[in-house]
Design an enzyme around this catalytic site. Structure first.
Site, PDB file in Angstrom:
ATOM      1  N   GLU A   1       0.842  -1.209   0.000  1.00  0.00           N
ATOM      2  CA  GLU A   1       0.000   0.000   0.000  1.00  0.00           C
ATOM      3  C   GLU A   1       0.872   1.253   0.000  1.00  0.00           C
ATOM      4  O   GLU A   1       1.882   1.306   0.697  1.00  0.00           O
ATOM      5  CB  GLU A   1      -0.893   0.000   1.240  1.00  0.00           C
ATOM      6  CG  GLU A   1      -1.785   1.238   1.300  1.00  0.00           C
ATOM      7  CD  GLU A   1      -2.796   1.175   2.427  1.00  0.00           C
ATOM      8  OE1 GLU A   1      -3.720   0.360   2.336  1.00  0.00           O
ATOM      9  OE2 GLU A   1      -2.647   1.939   3.391  1.00  0.00           O
TER      10      GLU A   1
ATOM     11  N   GLN B   1      -7.788  -4.519   8.611  1.00  0.00           N
ATOM     12  CA  GLN B   1      -7.047  -3.532   9.393  1.00  0.00           C
ATOM     13  C   GLN B   1      -5.778  -4.217   9.901  1.00  0.00           C
ATOM     14  O   GLN B   1      -5.755  -5.444  10.033  1.00  0.00           O
ATOM     15  CB  GLN B   1      -7.943  -3.073  10.564  1.00  0.00           C
ATOM     16  CG  GLN B   1      -7.346  -2.062  11.501  1.00  0.00           C
ATOM     17  CD  GLN B   1      -6.987  -0.765  10.783  1.00  0.00           C
ATOM     18  OE1 GLN B   1      -5.980  -0.723  10.067  1.00  0.00           O
ATOM     19  NE2 GLN B   1      -7.785   0.266  10.965  1.00  0.00           N
TER      20      GLN B   1
ATOM     21  N   HIS C   1      -8.280   3.424  -3.582  1.00  0.00           N
ATOM     22  CA  HIS C   1      -9.251   3.530  -2.491  1.00  0.00           C
ATOM     23  C   HIS C   1     -10.207   4.683  -2.801  1.00  0.00           C
ATOM     24  O   HIS C   1      -9.827   5.658  -3.441  1.00  0.00           O
ATOM     25  CB  HIS C   1      -8.549   3.823  -1.161  1.00  0.00           C
ATOM     26  CG  HIS C   1      -7.681   2.705  -0.669  1.00  0.00           C
ATOM     27  ND1 HIS C   1      -7.302   2.581   0.644  1.00  0.00           N
ATOM     28  CD2 HIS C   1      -7.123   1.651  -1.316  1.00  0.00           C
ATOM     29  CE1 HIS C   1      -6.547   1.502   0.793  1.00  0.00           C
ATOM     30  NE2 HIS C   1      -6.408   0.925  -0.388  1.00  0.00           N
TER      31      HIS C   1
ATOM     32  N   LYS D   1       7.661   3.414   1.899  1.00  0.00           N
ATOM     33  CA  LYS D   1       9.062   3.162   2.268  1.00  0.00           C
ATOM     34  C   LYS D   1       9.602   2.011   1.420  1.00  0.00           C
ATOM     35  O   LYS D   1       9.456   0.831   1.794  1.00  0.00           O
ATOM     36  CB  LYS D   1       9.161   2.810   3.754  1.00  0.00           C
ATOM     37  CG  LYS D   1       8.852   3.978   4.678  1.00  0.00           C
ATOM     38  CD  LYS D   1       8.928   3.545   6.127  1.00  0.00           C
ATOM     39  CE  LYS D   1       8.551   4.703   7.019  1.00  0.00           C
ATOM     40  NZ  LYS D   1       8.038   4.281   8.312  1.00  0.00           N
TER      41      LYS D   1
ATOM     42  N   ALA E   1     -19.929   2.297   4.205  1.00  0.00           N
ATOM     43  CA  ALA E   1     -19.299   1.822   2.959  1.00  0.00           C
ATOM     44  C   ALA E   1     -20.307   1.071   2.082  1.00  0.00           C
ATOM     45  O   ALA E   1     -20.226   1.137   0.851  1.00  0.00           O
ATOM     46  CB  ALA E   1     -18.107   0.936   3.300  1.00  0.00           C
TER      47      ALA E   1
ATOM     48  N   ALA F   1      -8.922  11.334   3.847  1.00  0.00           N
ATOM     49  CA  ALA F   1     -10.215  11.575   4.488  1.00  0.00           C
ATOM     50  C   ALA F   1     -10.749  12.924   4.030  1.00  0.00           C
ATOM     51  O   ALA F   1      -9.996  13.882   3.895  1.00  0.00           O
ATOM     52  CB  ALA F   1     -10.050  11.575   6.001  1.00  0.00           C
TER      53      ALA F   1
ATOM     54  N   THR G   1      -4.106   4.826  -1.234  1.00  0.00           N
ATOM     55  CA  THR G   1      -5.153   5.289  -0.315  1.00  0.00           C
ATOM     56  C   THR G   1      -5.768   6.616  -0.790  1.00  0.00           C
ATOM     57  O   THR G   1      -5.258   7.267  -1.700  1.00  0.00           O
ATOM     58  CB  THR G   1      -4.615   5.461   1.121  1.00  0.00           C
ATOM     59  OG1 THR G   1      -3.665   6.521   1.113  1.00  0.00           O
ATOM     60  CG2 THR G   1      -3.982   4.194   1.644  1.00  0.00           C
ATOM     61  N   TYR G   2      -6.847   6.981  -0.115  1.00  0.00           N
ATOM     62  CA  TYR G   2      -7.616   8.169  -0.467  1.00  0.00           C
ATOM     63  C   TYR G   2      -7.761   9.001   0.807  1.00  0.00           C
ATOM     64  O   TYR G   2      -8.151   8.464   1.847  1.00  0.00           O
ATOM     65  CB  TYR G   2      -8.992   7.703  -0.940  1.00  0.00           C
ATOM     66  CG  TYR G   2      -9.879   8.728  -1.591  1.00  0.00           C
ATOM     67  CD1 TYR G   2      -9.896   8.867  -2.974  1.00  0.00           C
ATOM     68  CD2 TYR G   2     -10.733   9.510  -0.826  1.00  0.00           C
ATOM     69  CE1 TYR G   2     -10.742   9.787  -3.576  1.00  0.00           C
ATOM     70  CE2 TYR G   2     -11.584  10.431  -1.429  1.00  0.00           C
ATOM     71  CZ  TYR G   2     -11.579  10.560  -2.797  1.00  0.00           C
ATOM     72  OH  TYR G   2     -12.422  11.458  -3.395  1.00  0.00           O
TER      73      TYR G   2
ATOM     74  N   ASP H   1     -12.502   7.710   7.356  1.00  0.00           N
ATOM     75  CA  ASP H   1     -12.368   8.097   8.763  1.00  0.00           C
ATOM     76  C   ASP H   1     -13.194   9.336   9.032  1.00  0.00           C
ATOM     77  O   ASP H   1     -13.340  10.198   8.154  1.00  0.00           O
ATOM     78  CB  ASP H   1     -10.901   8.381   9.092  1.00  0.00           C
ATOM     79  CG  ASP H   1     -10.133   7.095   9.342  1.00  0.00           C
ATOM     80  OD1 ASP H   1     -10.718   6.160   9.922  1.00  0.00           O
ATOM     81  OD2 ASP H   1      -8.956   7.033   8.943  1.00  0.00           O
TER      82      ASP H   1
END
Ligand code: FAD
Length: 291
Positions: free
Chosen positions: A17, A179, A77, A275, A127, A51, A48-49, A109
């Site tokens: 990710e 998660q 996402h 990373k 969701a 918040a 990711t997207y 979130d």
């Protein structure tokens, strides 16, 4: 390529990710990190997207770049909690235009502003509403959803959480990503319970390599994850030294992944946090295991 097709293959997969920058200033360094991770040829990469939709533009740009320049399949996402029907429809169209085939459909979130806003005005409360919207749009996406081996922090209890998870899967999820968790027994227990509840789609465990002591507090706050004593000892002993902590965190995550594979799990997702050096070490540690 659709993630559902990748998961059908009879082989172990490791995916990574990445997250987009908050502003254009960080874009170049994120692009570099993403390219380096893509060079490792993971089974797929997720982007990711932010918040509240803050980094939506970069999510798609980065996902498209990965797909076009490295041929690594990607999943973008998408969150919905602060969105209108129009913005979601627009996102779906943009994804189609970028040739994105996979979407991780999330509520997102809750920011402090959202926490205080009137939920009756939300078009998308969960969701599942987003999944239904995507399915209604007739876009041919492979849709994934999130799940929580240690129960979503807002849920009353695990039974209720799993009931809503089943609803989400029935609405059109082809797979679930978990998660982060630091004790594999929590995942095995969760898998047993969801299979018993009739959720049969593939579940991809998400493993977060903790590579600096500051990350620990943030990770627990975000996920509410249980920290096994073995992990706490490691942070106590090595947290003082960034290099020692990084080495220990990579070994801990590798050990978690090997245990998952040894217990018959085929697909693992790594929260590689932009990373490349961490992603590369983990990939190296598993080279003969991944085959
Ligand atoms: P939901 O499935 O809507 O669940 C949220 C809560 O509502 C749960 O307690 C659930 O039990 C309950 N619930 C669900 N449906 C109903 C219903 N019909 N009625 C009543 N209660 C219901 N956040 C981001 O902002 N951007 C990201 O890119 C991102 N990526 C993530 C990736 C993964 C793999 C995971 C696990 C989380 C990610 N998150 C991301 C965080 C996620 O948005 C938050 O955890 C959020 O609080 C819940 O999202 P969800 O999609 O799981 O919500």
């Amino acid at each position: 390529m659709k993630i559902s097709d990748i998961l059908k293959q009879d082989k172990k997969t490791l995916s990574f990710e990445v997250f987009p920058p908050k502003t254009s200033t960080g874009l170049e360094s994120v692009r570099f990190a993403v390219e380096e991770i893509a060079r490792l040829k993971p089974s797929f990469m997720s982007v990711t997207y932010g918040a509240g939709g803050g980094t939506s533009r970069y999510t798609l740009d980065i996902a498209k770049d990965i797909k076009d320049s490295s041929a690594v399949p990607t999943i973008a996402h998408l969150t919905c909690v602060s969105s209108t029907k129009e913005t979601v429809r627009e996102q779906i169209e943009q994804m189609k235009a970028c040739g994105i085939e996979n979407v991780l459909a999330l509520r997102g979130d809750l920011t402090p502003e959202l926490e205080q806003s009137d939920r009756n005005n939300w078009v998308f409360s969960h969701a599942v509403d987003l999944i239904r919207e995507i399915r209604e749009s007739e876009a041919d996406f492979c849709i994934g959803g999130a799940c929580y081996p240690e129960v979503h922090p807002e849920s009353e209890n695990q039974k209720e959480d799993i009931k809503y998870l089943k609803e989400k899967v029935d609405a059109g999820c082809s797979f679930l990503t978990t998660q982060m968790f630091f004790d594999n027994n929590l995942l095995y227990n969760f898998l047993y319970k969801i299979r018993e509840a009739g959720i049969t789609v593939p579940v991809i465990p998400g493993v977060m390599p903790i590579t600096n002591a500051n990350q620990v507090e943030r990770a627990i706050k975000l996920s509410g994850s249980f920290m096994p004593q073995r992990f706490k000892n490691l942070v106590d002993q090595f947290g003082y030294s960034p290099e020692a902590m990084k080495q220990a965190g990579i070994v801990y995550a590798t050990d978690q992944i090997i245990d998952l594979f040894a217990n018959g799990i085929k697909n693992v997702h790594v929260y590689s946090m932009n990373k490349p050096e961490v992603a590369e070490k983990i990939m190296d540690n598993l080279s003969n295991i991944l085959g």
